[in-house]
Design an enzyme around this catalytic site. Structure first.
Site, PDB file in Angstrom:
ATOM      1  N   SER A 162     -38.964   7.769 -24.097  1.00  0.00           N
ATOM      2  CA  SER A 162     -37.407   6.938 -24.569  1.00  0.00           C
ATOM      3  C   SER A 162     -37.341   5.163 -24.519  1.00  0.00           C
ATOM      4  CB  SER A 162     -36.959   7.519 -23.321  1.00  0.00           C
ATOM      5  OG  SER A 162     -34.803   7.194 -23.836  1.00  0.00           O
ATOM      6  N   ASP A 400     -33.116  15.738 -30.551  1.00  0.00           N
ATOM      7  CA  ASP A 400     -32.910  14.884 -29.636  1.00  0.00           C
ATOM      8  C   ASP A 400     -32.202  13.834 -31.003  1.00  0.00           C
ATOM      9  OD1 ASP A 400     -33.133  12.808 -28.200  1.00  0.00           O
ATOM     10  OD2 ASP A 400     -34.971  12.249 -28.135  1.00  0.00           O
ATOM     11  N   HIS A 425     -35.347  15.726 -26.152  1.00  0.00           N
ATOM     12  CA  HIS A 425     -36.357  14.062 -25.564  1.00  0.00           C
ATOM     13  C   HIS A 425     -37.018  14.006 -24.860  1.00  0.00           C
ATOM     14  CE1 HIS A 425     -35.135   9.467 -25.808  1.00  0.00           C
ATOM     15  NE2 HIS A 425     -34.962   9.679 -24.322  1.00  0.00           N
TER      16      HIS A 425
END
Lengths: 468, 468
Positions: A162, A400, A425
């Site tokens: 991320s 995601d 994710h």
């Protein structure tokens, strides 16, 4: 295998909730880091303790120039990452790798200005809290570790997920002399400055639900106007509060809609096996015995959160991540995510001006929404990087919603995209599980194979280089 | 060909001492730049006027995606560079290029804090004066110009010499999305952190003199002890002052030796055709009718400086370059140049500790001697860059003592070294002259050919990219 005690370092055994063999030999260190790497004012020389963890269990050692896997901390304290970042743990043995986990400045125990309270006081103390300073910290710490361990020739792979994945890819681009390569998991580096359409995130959330169930998707899509209708009535919010067993009485319909939004986006973002939260929500909605839309939605809420005494708005205090990320998005990490037309949500375009205004009201300084692409690029990324740079994996799961801002095609022979249609994710860098489906096992194998290829080339280069 | 008036920009005709056609159509602009790109404190948002010059005379225009050649200003005001930087002027027509010259922060008219006096007051105002901030300025300004001219797809080549050459190579490495390539002329990017032996600079100065004339070299080599001998005598300094017709009475032998050092190093660094200053000095020394060593040296001084009423220490005030570069070398650009054994100079090793101490005494903050290699790399540069990055030319003249810290071999297919045995400091980017020898003409042709190759690839990529 041996633990190396670094000079001039304080260290103590890392205490984690669930110690297993790997974690038992992790050692915690701190090092003094410079507050501002890019400025030479006297106050820029202030230092703070930055925390990092080393695990030597599987390391082949400096003499073997065995590799170093470095997890670049993101917007949370380090503690949680050590158990959550499976990629290092699962690959330490096959790579004979030293594992390093570094905490991001302003999170956990890596706090400048002696205390969180002081560090988060205002923009004057928060000003040093940004990605360029963070990756400069990482460069310093990695070089420091390599020097102390006499492991200057050991190849370093940086790994992040991320925001941390963005940092990993940016780190390889800015510090190729420190890291041989980067694994950037679910890194939406293109969700800046309108490279990615503002509505892409919510489009994918909607697509995820629609693919799970058309009726579920349609129910959610119709629910918002139902909510507005009830909320606008006398005692409407009270009706909604009771219907959804909210922990506190609702104070506005937008508050309520935000909670539902958070549930749907969370389910989509982390729509991972074996449970697949989107399916869970939709099973609740589609399987509801009730006829009215909001009762169906409530059954979706219960399916997602499980049986609780109350739902949606239980009082929680701001987490470190909430506090830190609020500053980061309000200063540097301006990701213009809005809701466009043709989703299961009510349209809600991103308004940059009002975003900047709100942030300025909160912190007193304006955001710099163009800086990320100025410093790191992103526009026409393939045109630029097909002939520049090397050794970055952008891994994504296409379920995601952040994958919409990710790199989904190979940019060159060694700047590669490894995507899975069903992934979510940061799924690929999470610990392996027995229940992992074949496509996830394959994705991880592909990633490892690519990294092994980089290392093989590097070791050959190193050999040739030393012969000279 | 037309002059484009950029919106929201103040501009006026640039006045230069010698206007010729090219300069007559140069236009001066200023733009507001952020004081600190890497910090979000309120005071980091302060702005200053940064000066740059555009010349549209030969530009093929945005529609033709005609290229942009950008000179990255170095440690001096911009004015002098425009006439001195021949590479842009000489190649604007064949490249159909827009020429851009950007002034470095803290030089010339690009001064933060409203005045030079304020900007240079102390480390608190000087702290923003460093290479990372400077190249971030350049990235911002280049993007600004491209946007205003709707020339986002025009390829940019950045060009710099010496410190500016370092900036050019670092710019391509850090901002590949802004510049397609870099010409780094005489950029000693490896003269940091002991990558290059400390004594390399003076070894080359000595080699230059020895190659010009063995007797000249030997005379200089023996002169230092002669100077010491005389200086140690009663009225010795007065004797030396008279003998060398110094403008002011000498106050120490080391002062005197520094002046001679400056002459020898200057002659070697800028040992360029047609006059070749090293030859001039040596002709003076070797051709002297006098028998004693110091008289020969004085004849060398006269040969170098020409007939003057006095020599060596005419009072001059600190130039902007002196002032600015003193800060830069005392904070970030710590180049550990010393004199080793076996040169024509007296040994004088570089002492990092005392250097740092002196700088700290002067500015109150310590130098960061490792930062340049932390941020930009340099160690094992071939191992790192043979598989990372592209499109940098390191041009050097091997008579230039700074070439010892330069990149003298190809690092990859497109990170290339173009060296000439007889070349001097930044010679290749200086204006063409009728008297240029064949090897210099060839060096420039090679450089242009390489850059044309980058552009051809880029235009092909762009075409393919736009078809997608």
């Amino acid at each position: 295998m041996g633990l190396v005690q670094l000079e001039e370092q304080s260290w103590k055994t890392l205490r984690l909730c669930r110690l297993h063999q790997f974690q038992r030999v992790s050692k915690l260190f701190t090092t003094l880091k410079t507050l501002d790497h890019f400025n030479y004012k006297p106050e820029s020389y202030a230092t703070f303790q930055q925390r990092y963890v080393l695990n030597f269990q599987h390391w082949g050692g400096a003499n073997a120039t065995a590799p170093i896997l470095v997890y670049l901390g993101a917007e949370s304290p380090l503690g949680g990452d050590l158990s959550g970042i499976g990629f290092l743990h699962d690959n330490a043995a096959p790579f004979k790798a030293l594992c390093v986990y570094i905490e991001h400045r302003y999170y956990g125990k890596s706090i400048p200005f002696r205390s969180r309270k002081e560090a988060f006081k205002n923009a004057s103390t928060l000003g040093y809290f940004n990605s360029a300073q963070a990756i400069a910290d990482y460069a310093d710490i990695i070089m420091h570790i390599k020097k102390k361990l006499h492991a200057m020739s050991s190849p370093v792979i940086v790994i992040g997920g991320s925001y941390g994945g963005m940092l990993a890819s940016w780190f390889r681009l800015k510090y190729p002399h420190v890291a041989l390569g980067a694994l950037a998991s679910s890194a939406p580096i293109l969700y800046f400055n309108n490279i990615t359409p503002s509505g892409a995130y919510y489009s994918i959330v909607s697509k995820d639900f629609r693919e799970a169930s058309e009726t579920c998707y349609q129910t959610i899509r119709k629910s918002w106007s139902e909510i507005d209708k009830i909320a606008s009535k006398h005692h409407g919010l009270s009706t909604l509060s009771k219907k959804f067993k909210t922990c506190e009485p609702l104070t506005s319909s937008s508050e309520f809609k935000n909670y539902l939004d958070t549930m749907y986006t969370g389910a989509a973002q982390y729509d991972r096996p074996p449970s697949y939260p989107v399916n869970e929500v939709c099973r609740g909605i589609d399987g509801s015995k009730k006829q009215d839309i909001l009762s169906k939605i409530f059954d979706g809420v219960v399916a997602y959160y499980g049986n609780r005494t109350c739902y949606l708005n239980q009082p929680t205090s701001d987490s470190e991540t909430d506090q830190g990320w609020r500053w980061q998005t309000c200063s540097e990490m301006v990701m213009p995510i809005g809701v466009g037309e043709n989703t299961m949500f009510q349209p809600d375009p991103f308004d940059l001006d009002s975003f900047i205004k709100n942030c300025k009201g909160y912190y007193g300084v304006p955001a710099r929404p163009h800086w990320i692409t100025s410093y790191y690029g992103g526009q026409d990324i393939k045109l630029i990087l097909q002939r520049f740079g090397s050794n970055i994996i952008f891994s994504n799961g296409l379920r995601d919603p952040y994958s919409s801002g990710g790199v989904l095609e190979n940019l060159s022979d060694s700047i590669l995209a490894v995507s899975t249609v069903k992934g979510s994710h940061c799924l690929d860098i999470q610990p392996k599980r027995e229940t992992d489906p074949e496509w996830l096992v394959e994705q991880r194998k592909t990633v490892v194979k690519i990294i092994k290829g980089w290392m093989a080339k590097y070791y050959a280069d190193l050999k040739a280089f030393k012969r000279q």
